[in-house]
Design an enzyme around this catalytic site. Structure first.
Site, PDB file in Angstrom:
ATOM      1  N   ASN A  11       0.870  -1.173   0.000  1.00  0.00           N
ATOM      2  CA  ASN A  11       0.000   0.000   0.000  1.00  0.00           C
ATOM      3  C   ASN A  11       0.906   1.222   0.000  1.00  0.00           C
ATOM      4  O   ASN A  11       1.485   1.562   1.026  1.00  0.00           O
ATOM      5  CB  ASN A  11      -0.899  -0.026   1.254  1.00  0.00           C
ATOM      6  CG  ASN A  11      -1.733   1.235   1.393  1.00  0.00           C
ATOM      7  OD1 ASN A  11      -1.779   2.063   0.479  1.00  0.00           O
ATOM      8  ND2 ASN A  11      -2.399   1.385   2.538  1.00  0.00           N
ATOM      9  N   TRP A  12       1.028   1.854  -1.173  1.00  0.00           N
ATOM     10  CA  TRP A  12       1.974   2.976  -1.293  1.00  0.00           C
ATOM     11  C   TRP A  12       1.444   4.241  -0.613  1.00  0.00           C
ATOM     12  O   TRP A  12       2.145   5.219  -0.482  1.00  0.00           O
ATOM     13  CB  TRP A  12       2.241   3.282  -2.768  1.00  0.00           C
ATOM     14  CG  TRP A  12       3.005   2.203  -3.485  1.00  0.00           C
ATOM     15  CD1 TRP A  12       3.351   0.967  -3.011  1.00  0.00           C
ATOM     16  CD2 TRP A  12       3.527   2.269  -4.821  1.00  0.00           C
ATOM     17  NE1 TRP A  12       4.053   0.277  -3.962  1.00  0.00           N
ATOM     18  CE2 TRP A  12       4.172   1.042  -5.088  1.00  0.00           C
ATOM     19  CE3 TRP A  12       3.507   3.242  -5.829  1.00  0.00           C
ATOM     20  CZ2 TRP A  12       4.795   0.772  -6.306  1.00  0.00           C
ATOM     21  CZ3 TRP A  12       4.116   2.977  -7.047  1.00  0.00           C
ATOM     22  CH2 TRP A  12       4.758   1.744  -7.285  1.00  0.00           C
ATOM     23  N   LYS A  13       0.170   4.230  -0.244  1.00  0.00           N
ATOM     24  CA  LYS A  13      -0.489   5.423   0.329  1.00  0.00           C
ATOM     25  C   LYS A  13      -0.261   6.612  -0.620  1.00  0.00           C
ATOM     26  O   LYS A  13      -0.210   6.403  -1.823  1.00  0.00           O
ATOM     27  CB  LYS A  13       0.018   5.669   1.752  1.00  0.00           C
ATOM     28  CG  LYS A  13      -0.118   4.385   2.609  1.00  0.00           C
ATOM     29  CD  LYS A  13       0.044   4.601   4.066  1.00  0.00           C
ATOM     30  CE  LYS A  13      -0.136   3.260   4.791  1.00  0.00           C
ATOM     31  NZ  LYS A  13      -0.031   3.369   6.237  1.00  0.00           N
ATOM     32  N   HIS A  98      -9.422   1.136   5.234  1.00  0.00           N
ATOM     33  CA  HIS A  98      -8.116   1.366   5.886  1.00  0.00           C
ATOM     34  C   HIS A  98      -8.316   2.323   7.062  1.00  0.00           C
ATOM     35  O   HIS A  98      -9.131   3.238   6.996  1.00  0.00           O
ATOM     36  CB  HIS A  98      -7.122   1.950   4.878  1.00  0.00           C
ATOM     37  CG  HIS A  98      -5.721   1.941   5.394  1.00  0.00           C
ATOM     38  ND1 HIS A  98      -5.263   2.886   6.284  1.00  0.00           N
ATOM     39  CD2 HIS A  98      -4.709   1.059   5.211  1.00  0.00           C
ATOM     40  CE1 HIS A  98      -4.009   2.595   6.597  1.00  0.00           C
ATOM     41  NE2 HIS A  98      -3.645   1.490   5.959  1.00  0.00           N
ATOM     42  N   GLU A 100      -6.669   4.736   8.074  1.00  0.00           N
ATOM     43  CA  GLU A 100      -6.471   6.161   7.768  1.00  0.00           C
ATOM     44  C   GLU A 100      -7.743   6.751   7.165  1.00  0.00           C
ATOM     45  O   GLU A 100      -8.090   7.902   7.424  1.00  0.00           O
ATOM     46  CB  GLU A 100      -5.262   6.326   6.832  1.00  0.00           C
ATOM     47  CG  GLU A 100      -3.961   6.119   7.590  1.00  0.00           C
ATOM     48  CD  GLU A 100      -2.808   5.569   6.763  1.00  0.00           C
ATOM     49  OE1 GLU A 100      -2.885   5.590   5.517  1.00  0.00           O
ATOM     50  OE2 GLU A 100      -1.820   5.109   7.384  1.00  0.00           O
ATOM     51  N   GLU A 170      -4.988  -4.863  10.739  1.00  0.00           N
ATOM     52  CA  GLU A 170      -3.999  -3.803  10.883  1.00  0.00           C
ATOM     53  C   GLU A 170      -4.248  -3.068  12.196  1.00  0.00           C
ATOM     54  O   GLU A 170      -5.062  -2.138  12.238  1.00  0.00           O
ATOM     55  CB  GLU A 170      -4.123  -2.805   9.731  1.00  0.00           C
ATOM     56  CG  GLU A 170      -3.850  -3.377   8.365  1.00  0.00           C
ATOM     57  CD  GLU A 170      -3.332  -2.311   7.394  1.00  0.00           C
ATOM     58  OE1 GLU A 170      -2.250  -2.503   6.863  1.00  0.00           O
ATOM     59  OE2 GLU A 170      -3.995  -1.287   7.218  1.00  0.00           O
ATOM     60  N   GLY A 176       2.772   2.582  10.743  1.00  0.00           N
ATOM     61  CA  GLY A 176       3.699   3.703  10.574  1.00  0.00           C
ATOM     62  C   GLY A 176       4.399   4.113  11.849  1.00  0.00           C
ATOM     63  O   GLY A 176       4.996   5.195  11.910  1.00  0.00           O
ATOM     64  N   SER A 215       3.779  -1.876  10.277  1.00  0.00           N
ATOM     65  CA  SER A 215       5.246  -1.899  10.436  1.00  0.00           C
ATOM     66  C   SER A 215       5.853  -3.252  10.097  1.00  0.00           C
ATOM     67  O   SER A 215       6.795  -3.695  10.755  1.00  0.00           O
ATOM     68  CB  SER A 215       5.637  -1.445  11.845  1.00  0.00           C
ATOM     69  OG  SER A 215       5.198  -0.120  12.072  1.00  0.00           O
ATOM     70  N   GLY A 236       3.048  -0.971   4.244  1.00  0.00           N
ATOM     71  CA  GLY A 236       3.055   0.450   3.901  1.00  0.00           C
ATOM     72  C   GLY A 236       4.466   0.893   3.574  1.00  0.00           C
ATOM     73  O   GLY A 236       4.997   0.624   2.492  1.00  0.00           O
ATOM     74  N   GLY A 237       5.111   1.541   4.540  1.00  0.00           N
ATOM     75  CA  GLY A 237       6.441   2.140   4.342  1.00  0.00           C
ATOM     76  C   GLY A 237       7.444   1.232   3.630  1.00  0.00           C
ATOM     77  O   GLY A 237       8.098   1.662   2.666  1.00  0.00           O
TER      78      GLY A 237
HETATM   79  P1  13P Z   1       3.237   0.619   7.620  1.00  0.00           P
HETATM   80  O1  13P Z   1       3.773  -0.670   7.023  1.00  0.00           O
HETATM   81  O2  13P Z   1       3.936   1.834   7.100  1.00  0.00           O
HETATM   82  O3  13P Z   1       3.167   0.547   9.101  1.00  0.00           O
HETATM   83  O4  13P Z   1       1.726   0.762   7.087  1.00  0.00           O
HETATM   84  C1  13P Z   1       0.877  -0.320   7.184  1.00  0.00           C
HETATM   85  C2  13P Z   1      -0.360  -0.002   6.457  1.00  0.00           C
HETATM   86  O5  13P Z   1      -1.109   0.872   6.841  1.00  0.00           O
HETATM   87  C3  13P Z   1      -0.646  -0.777   5.233  1.00  0.00           C
HETATM   88  O6  13P Z   1      -1.943  -0.552   4.786  1.00  0.00           O
END
Ligand code: 13P
Length: 252
Positions: A11-13, A98, A100, A170, A176, A215, A236-237
């Site tokens: 997930n590149w956000k 998600h 967020e 999640e 993050g 993470s 994510g990251g």
């Molecule tokens: P991180 O891997 O950056 O913690 O993000 C996880 C995430 O929200 C994937 O959707």
């Protein structure tokens, strides 16, 4: 024992650029064989879907989106992107719910379940994200929160809908933050989620992929992915770094 195909999704956000998308995809393509028995999925921001779809043509890597409009058809919905458009761009999956989007854009369980239904109606596999905040965990409410989030979808879409969907656990406190759920914490909630589906349909429960997000990195992926009910990752990251993401993929 049921064998579920491991799914590693990035997930590149809201990250990337045209050039970065091309670079990242070309580095990833070299690490995924056509006959790989794991699935790699990339979810770039909308504007890069087209570039990603071109770069992934005839590659084993799959494409998904990070969000979908709640409305089924085209029309006067400024700023929204429909499932049909996503299909048109070559997407097979879409992330819904998600944390967020729940926290920053006010998406309720009802909105999330509508998006889940629309995604399936338009031929996309929803990746339904669920998870508790730190406060909820500390109050011992993890299972109650996750139950509510999943129950709403079961009530609206039916448990059979989980035969073509993915669930991502999640924990919000792990996203993050560099804090990861321990493999035991992840397993406990994943197995609880599977039991929720199993209350409705044991076969579907045994087949649904439940992936972990929060993470996940190359250094903790192997342990998390070795747990019985952890069928992959939503990253994510670490998905923005080809070497890291490939290492997670290889750990699956
Ligand atoms: P991180 O891997 O950056 O913690 O993000 C996880 C995430 O929200 C994937 O959707």
């Amino acid at each position: 024992m049921t064998v579920r195909t491991p799914l590693i999704a990035g997930n590149w956000k809201m990250n990337g650029s045209t050039q970065r998308t091309q670079q990242l995809i070309s580095s990833l393509c070299s690490g995924v064989a056509d006959d790989d028995d794991r699935i790699m999925l990339l979810c770039p921001p909308y504007p890069y879907l087209h570039i990603a779809a071109e770069a992934l043509k005839s590659k084993a890597i799959m494409l998904g989106a990070q969000n979908i409009a709640m409305e089924p058809d085209s029309g006067a919905y400024t700023g929204e992107v429909s499932g049909l458009m996503l299909k048109n761009f070559g997407c097979e999956y879409v992330i819904v719910g998600h944390s967020e989007r729940r926290a920053l854009y006010g998406e309720t369980n009802e909105v999330v379940s509508n998006k889940f239904i629309i995604a399936q109606a338009q031929g996309l596999q929803p990746i339904l994200c669920v998870g508790e905040t730190l406060e909820e965990r500390e109050l011992g409410q993890t299972q109650a929160v996750v139950r509510r989030q999943i129950q709403k979808v079961i009530d609206s879409a039916g448990s059979a809908a989980f035969s073509s969907a993915v669930i991502a656990y999640e924990p919000v406190w792990a996203i993050g933050t560099g804090l990861t759920a321990t493999p035991d914490q992840a397993q406990e909630t994943h197995s609880f989620i599977r039991s929720l589906i199993s209350e409705q349909d044991a076969t579907i429960a045994s087949l649904v992929q439940i992936i972990y997000g929060g993470s996940m990195k190359s250094e903790n992926a192997k342990e998390l992915l070795s747990m019985d009910d952890v069928d992959g990752g939503l990253v994510g990251g670490a998905s923005l770094n080809a070497e890291e993401f490939l290492a997670i993929f290889q750990a699956a």
